[in-house]
Every structure is written in structure tokens, then in C-alpha cells.
Design a protein around this motif. Structure first.
Motif, PDB file in Angstrom:
ATOM      1  N   ASN A 147       0.795  -1.232   0.000  1.00 34.64           N
ATOM      2  CA  ASN A 147       0.000   0.000   0.000  1.00 34.64           C
ATOM      3  C   ASN A 147       0.823   1.275   0.000  1.00 34.64           C
ATOM      4  O   ASN A 147       0.536   2.190   0.760  1.00 34.64           O
ATOM      5  CB  ASN A 147      -0.903   0.024   1.238  1.00 34.64           C
ATOM      6  CG  ASN A 147      -2.263  -0.532   0.905  1.00 34.64           C
ATOM      7  OD1 ASN A 147      -2.785  -0.257  -0.171  1.00 34.64           O
ATOM      8  ND2 ASN A 147      -2.800  -1.335   1.809  1.00 34.64           N
ATOM      9  N   VAL A 148       1.836   1.318  -0.840  1.00 32.30           N
ATOM     10  CA  VAL A 148       2.736   2.472  -0.800  1.00 32.30           C
ATOM     11  C   VAL A 148       2.158   3.638  -1.589  1.00 32.30           C
ATOM     12  O   VAL A 148       1.729   3.485  -2.733  1.00 32.30           O
ATOM     13  CB  VAL A 148       4.123   2.079  -1.346  1.00 32.30           C
ATOM     14  CG1 VAL A 148       4.962   3.328  -1.586  1.00 32.30           C
ATOM     15  CG2 VAL A 148       4.825   1.174  -0.363  1.00 32.30           C
ATOM     16  N   THR A 149       2.132   4.786  -0.932  1.00 37.67           N
ATOM     17  CA  THR A 149       1.723   6.022  -1.597  1.00 37.67           C
ATOM     18  C   THR A 149       2.925   6.957  -1.596  1.00 37.67           C
ATOM     19  O   THR A 149       3.613   7.091  -0.589  1.00 37.67           O
ATOM     20  CB  THR A 149       0.548   6.682  -0.851  1.00 37.67           C
ATOM     21  OG1 THR A 149      -0.557   5.784  -0.877  1.00 37.67           O
ATOM     22  CG2 THR A 149       0.162   7.991  -1.490  1.00 37.67           C
TER      23      THR A 149
ATOM     24  N   ASN B  43      -1.316   3.621  -3.195  1.00 40.64           N
ATOM     25  CA  ASN B  43      -1.623   2.222  -2.896  1.00 40.64           C
ATOM     26  C   ASN B  43      -1.002   1.220  -3.857  1.00 40.64           C
ATOM     27  O   ASN B  43      -1.689   0.380  -4.415  1.00 40.64           O
ATOM     28  CB  ASN B  43      -3.137   2.003  -2.854  1.00 40.64           C
ATOM     29  CG  ASN B  43      -3.772   2.929  -1.843  1.00 40.64           C
ATOM     30  OD1 ASN B  43      -3.122   3.306  -0.870  1.00 40.64           O
ATOM     31  ND2 ASN B  43      -5.009   3.302  -2.070  1.00 40.64           N
ATOM     32  N   LEU B  44       0.294   1.316  -4.052  1.00 39.05           N
ATOM     33  CA  LEU B  44       0.989   0.304  -4.850  1.00 39.05           C
ATOM     34  C   LEU B  44       1.321  -0.869  -3.930  1.00 39.05           C
ATOM     35  O   LEU B  44       1.937  -0.697  -2.888  1.00 39.05           O
ATOM     36  CB  LEU B  44       2.282   0.890  -5.429  1.00 39.05           C
ATOM     37  CG  LEU B  44       3.175  -0.091  -6.173  1.00 39.05           C
ATOM     38  CD1 LEU B  44       2.561  -0.509  -7.482  1.00 39.05           C
ATOM     39  CD2 LEU B  44       4.551   0.496  -6.401  1.00 39.05           C
TER      40      LEU B  44
ATOM     41  N   ALA C 246      14.941   2.068  -2.975  1.00 40.96           N
ATOM     42  CA  ALA C 246      16.353   2.110  -2.595  1.00 40.96           C
ATOM     43  C   ALA C 246      16.542   2.790  -1.242  1.00 40.96           C
ATOM     44  O   ALA C 246      17.653   2.896  -0.748  1.00 40.96           O
ATOM     45  CB  ALA C 246      17.166   2.846  -3.657  1.00 40.96           C
ATOM     46  N   GLY C 247      15.441   3.277  -0.669  1.00 42.14           N
ATOM     47  CA  GLY C 247      15.534   3.917   0.641  1.00 42.14           C
ATOM     48  C   GLY C 247      16.043   5.335   0.566  1.00 42.14           C
ATOM     49  O   GLY C 247      16.514   5.892   1.548  1.00 42.14           O
TER      50      GLY C 247
ATOM     51  N   GLU D  94       4.346   0.514   3.358  1.00 46.31           N
ATOM     52  CA  GLU D  94       5.542  -0.129   3.888  1.00 46.31           C
ATOM     53  C   GLU D  94       6.296  -0.848   2.773  1.00 46.31           C
ATOM     54  O   GLU D  94       5.698  -1.456   1.898  1.00 46.31           O
ATOM     55  CB  GLU D  94       5.138  -1.132   4.971  1.00 46.31           C
ATOM     56  CG  GLU D  94       6.250  -1.413   5.945  1.00 46.31           C
ATOM     57  CD  GLU D  94       5.825  -2.377   7.041  1.00 46.31           C
ATOM     58  OE1 GLU D  94       6.665  -2.738   7.846  1.00 46.31           O
ATOM     59  OE2 GLU D  94       4.650  -2.778   7.069  1.00 46.31           O
ATOM     60  N   ILE D  95       7.631  -0.741   2.848  1.00 45.72           N
ATOM     61  CA  ILE D  95       8.489  -1.507   1.938  1.00 45.72           C
ATOM     62  C   ILE D  95       9.357  -2.405   2.791  1.00 45.72           C
ATOM     63  O   ILE D  95      10.052  -1.925   3.685  1.00 45.72           O
ATOM     64  CB  ILE D  95       9.376  -0.570   1.096  1.00 45.72           C
ATOM     65  CG1 ILE D  95       8.520   0.276   0.159  1.00 45.72           C
ATOM     66  CG2 ILE D  95      10.395  -1.368   0.306  1.00 45.72           C
ATOM     67  CD1 ILE D  95       9.276   1.401  -0.501  1.00 45.72           C
TER      68      ILE D  95
END
Lengths: 214, 220
Positions: free
Chosen positions: A16-18, A29-30, A58-59, A67-68
Motif C-alpha cells: 500500500n505504498v503512496t 496504494n501500490l 532504494a531507501g 511499507e516496503i
């Protein structure tokens, strides 16, 4: 490519990365899950946030929410030193020769100096080892940047438009390179708007980034 | 260690191949030494009295000019992004770059100081003190330049902002540096030397952490 050493088996969970950049919302929301030997191809229009997504993985770019997670890392290992991020900038100093540039990154990334020359050959740059990088063409510069992938085995590849500026034969090389990497159990996230030829493989997932990614 | 050696070797090579930078540094340093005597006139005792101040102002200006050399090229070609994934921490990379910066700026300035000594009418003892003071003080200048270079690396014309940023930091170096070349009654000069050495040690030890932090933020 049988000689490829087994890579550490890592997985990637994107939940759910935005991502926003300045005031712009790039995508929302990826989510994706990659297990060893799988690749994720990010597609999308210019400005959809493909490069930013790679930087976030890559941070180097904070994400707005989500969250990654890199799974399978040892206790003392950081994901940072397990990955290659090859962006559109080649990270090649024009004042150094082809070999010096690659030798520098190999030493800095703790790669294998014994396979330096074969990496240059694999990139199709043999004979140019002692040529200054200021005279390389755009395609040759990109090949040299990608040669880092060969000279320094690492499980995570983050590639931004890897085939841009490459000729047909070069694109084919990148395709085989990624195939061999996945076969050895590596991970790859590739941002591209050019067709790579690996999209139909069963271990390759494709996501199109837009403002409302599902 | 392999990674540190690689950075040192690469930056030394790049610095020496681009000889123009070195030449600019030396020309600026020396031209201050040539211009001031013309402006003041043929008053040798006065010149000798002003010499410590002139040497330090010249050294400071010359080092400020080299500001762009530290991280600009790495920023432009994408190396800075790739540094984040090196096998050694970014702090270690900054420290190595700082060391090379001093070798390529501090050492040449010291080598050119005898020329300034002739122009400013300094005697041999004074020259010796000047060299010792520069040896102790230029690492601190390099560290401050690295600090401002890391903060301004993302700006298009960072070269103009930088001097303003680090001038306040360089004042103690200037004061103690010139003080070390002054009168040593009551041990004032020796005290100044100790302060200068302490400044250099502290700034060189702390700068890698501060600069690495600034570089990490610059990518965002």
C-alpha cells in the motif's frame, strides 16, 4: 551463465505504498510481493513516478504511507548494500577510463575484481578498456553502467529505463542479463516505458503506475 | 579498506587530471600575495606585520574557490546516489573525499607559501611558522568547505551561497591561524597553535557525519 553464483534469497513486500513528491501525488496504494527469482516491471506515462518509486525502494526517498520490506536479510545486513540502483544518470566519471570507472565501483561495492574484464567484454566494450569515458557514446556509457550488474553480483536490481539509448543487440543483452539474474534467484524491479521482452514470462509481474494504482 | 582506497585513488586521479583546478587555486593564492604589496606600497616592515593576515585571507579565499570540486561532479553524474549502496558507509566516503580535498588544496597552498613569503618580506622563522600554521589550520578549512559543499550540492548555483554559509565557521581558523604567526611573548602563539590543532581535529572528526547527513537529505 551457469557460473553465476547463487545469490542470497531475498523477497520484497510492497504494501500500500503512496508516494508524493513536493505537492504532487505520484501514485497511491501500490502493492506487490516478489519472491526470489521474480521481477516487477513498472510501467506508466512520463511523470507517473517510476523513477521515484525506484528511489523509494532504494531507501533514498521517504514514502508518504505504506511499507516496503526486504525479507530474508541476515541480522547484520542492510538492504542498501545488497542492491544495485542504475538510474538514468550513469555514475560514470568522464575523467576516468572505462576500466578505471568499473574498477572503482567494483572495489567500492566489494565486488569481484577477477571478473572485471569479462564484465567489460560482456557489455560489448572490449578493446575500449583504456579509453576515456568522455568519448563514449550514450549507448556505450549505458552499457558500462550496466556492466556493474555483471561485475558485482548483488541480489537486488533496481533498473531505471535500462534499455534506453541501447541498440537492438544491447537490449537483447539486458534481457538475457535479467533472465540469468532471475534464474539465479535474484530480484529485479525495472521501470521502463519500452517493451523489454520479458513481460510475458511467468515470473515477471507488470504494474502500471497511475494516480490510483490498484 | 578496499572501498576507502578506491575512493582515494579515484579522486586523486580525477583531481590531478583536471590540472586546471589546481592552477586556479594556486593562481588566486599567489595573486593575493602579489596584489597586496602593490596596494600597500614599498613599506617592508608594515608588509611583514600584515603578512600573517594576508596569508590566511589568501588561503581561505583559495580554498573557498575549490568548494565545487568535492561533491558537484558526483552529484551530476549520479555517483552520489550510487554511493548510498556502497559496501562502506557514506560517512567513510566523505572522510576519504575530505582527505583528498586537503591533499589537493591544503598541500599545494603550503607549497606556494614560500613565494608569498618573498612578496611579503617574511623572514625564514616567519615562513616556518606560516607553514606550520597552515599545516594545522587547512584541514579545518577543508572540513568546513566539505560541510558547505554537502549542504549546497543540490542547488544550481551553490558556489555563491557557500562562502556566506561557512564564513562564520572559518573565523576561528583565521584568528588562531594568524595568531600563531604573531608575537610569542607569554606563549600566545603556542596557545593559538593548540587551539588551531584542536579545531582541525574536531572539525575533521565531525564533518563526515554532518556532511553525510546533508548528502542523504539532498537526494530527496
Amino acid at each position: 551463465m551457469d557460473a553465476t553464483p547463487r545469490l542470497p534469497q531475498l523477497s520484497l513486500r510492497i504494501d500500500n505504498v503512496t508516494l508524493t513528491r513536493g505537492e504532487f501525488d505520484l501514485f497511491e496504494n501500490l502493492s506487490a510481493m516478489l519472491t526470489p527469482g521474480e521481477a516487477l516491471v513498472l510501467k506508466g506515462a512520463n511523470g507517473a513516478g517510476k523513477s521515484s518509486a525506484l528511489l523509494a525502494l532504494a531507501g533514498q526517498l521517504p514514502i508518504k504511507s505504506g511499507e516496503i520490506q526486504w525479507l530474508g536479510l541476515g541480522k547484520e545486513e542492510a538492504a542498501d548494500s545488497q542492491m544495485h540502483l542504475i538510474g538514468h544518470l550513469p555514475a560514470i566519471q568522464r575523467g576516468l577510463t572505462v576500466r578505471e570507472n568499473l574498477a572503482f565501483w567494483t572495489a567500492l561495492y566489494d565486488g569481484d575484481e577477477a571478473i572485471l574484464d569479462s564484465a567489460i567484454a560482456a557489455a560489448g566494450l572490449s578493446g575500449l578498456e583504456h579509453l576515456s569515458c568522455s568519448v563514449l557514446s550514450a549507448g556505450q556509457t549505458r552499457r558500462l553502467a550496466l556492466a556493474r550488474l555483471v561485475a558485482i553480483p548483488r541480489p537486488i536490481w533496481l533498473l531505471d529505463e535500462p534499455t534506453s539509448a541501447l541498440d537492438a543487440e544491447g537490449s537483447l543483452w539486458v534481457e538475457t542479463l535479467i533472465g540469468a539474474h532471475l534464474a539465479a534467484g535474484g530480484l529485479a524491479v525495472i521501470a521502463t516505458h519500452l517493451a523489454l521482452g520479458i513481460e510475458r514470462e511467468p515470473n515477471v509481474k507488470v504494474k502500471t503506475l497511475s494516480e490510483f494504482t490498484l | 579498506m578496499k572501498g576507502l582506497k578506491a575512493i582515494l585513488l579515484r579522486d586523486l586521479r580525477l583531481g590531478l587530471r583536471q590540472g586546471g583546478d589546481l592552477l586556479t587555486l594556486l593562481l588566486l593564492f599567489i595573486s593575493v600575495g602579489i596584489l597586496v604589496p602593490f596596494a600597500i606600497g614599498p613599506d617592508t616592515p608594515l608588509l611583514a606585520r600584515l603578512a600573517p593576515a594576508i596569508v590566511w585571507v589568501a588561503a581561505l579565499l583559495a580554498q573557498l574557490l575549490t568548494h565545487d570540486r568535492l561533491f558537484r561532479a558526483d552529484f551530476e553524474d549520479g555517483s552520489l546516489i550510487a554511493f548510498h549502496h556502497a559496501a562502506i558507509p557514506l560517512e567513510a566516503i566523505v572522510l576519504a573525499k575530505l582527505a583528498i580535498h586537503w591533499i589537493l588544496t591544503g598541500l599545494p597552498l603550503m607549497a606556494a607559501t614560500p613565494f608569498l613569503a618573498v612578496m611579503l618580506g617574511m623572514d625564514m622563522t616567519m615562513l616556518g611558522r606560516a607553514l606550520f600554521a597552515l599545516l594545522l589550520g587547512t584541514p579545518a578549512l577543508s572540513a568546513f568547505v566539505a560541510l558547505s559543499a554537502s549542504v549546497t550540492v543540490g542547488l544550481k548555483r551553490g558556489g555563491l551561497v557557500a562562502p556566506v554559509l561557512i564564513l562564520p565557521l572559518t573565523l576561528p581558523v583565521l584568528i588562531f591561524g594568524a595568531g600563531m604567526m604573531g608575537d610569542d611573548t607569554f606563549g600566545a602563539a603556542s596557545q593559538a597553535g593548540l587551539f588551531l590543532a584542536a579545531l582541525s581535529l574536531a572539525s575533521v572528526a565531525l564533518t563526515p557525519f554532518a556532511a553525510a547527513l546533508a548528502l542523504r537529505v539532498s537526494g530527496e
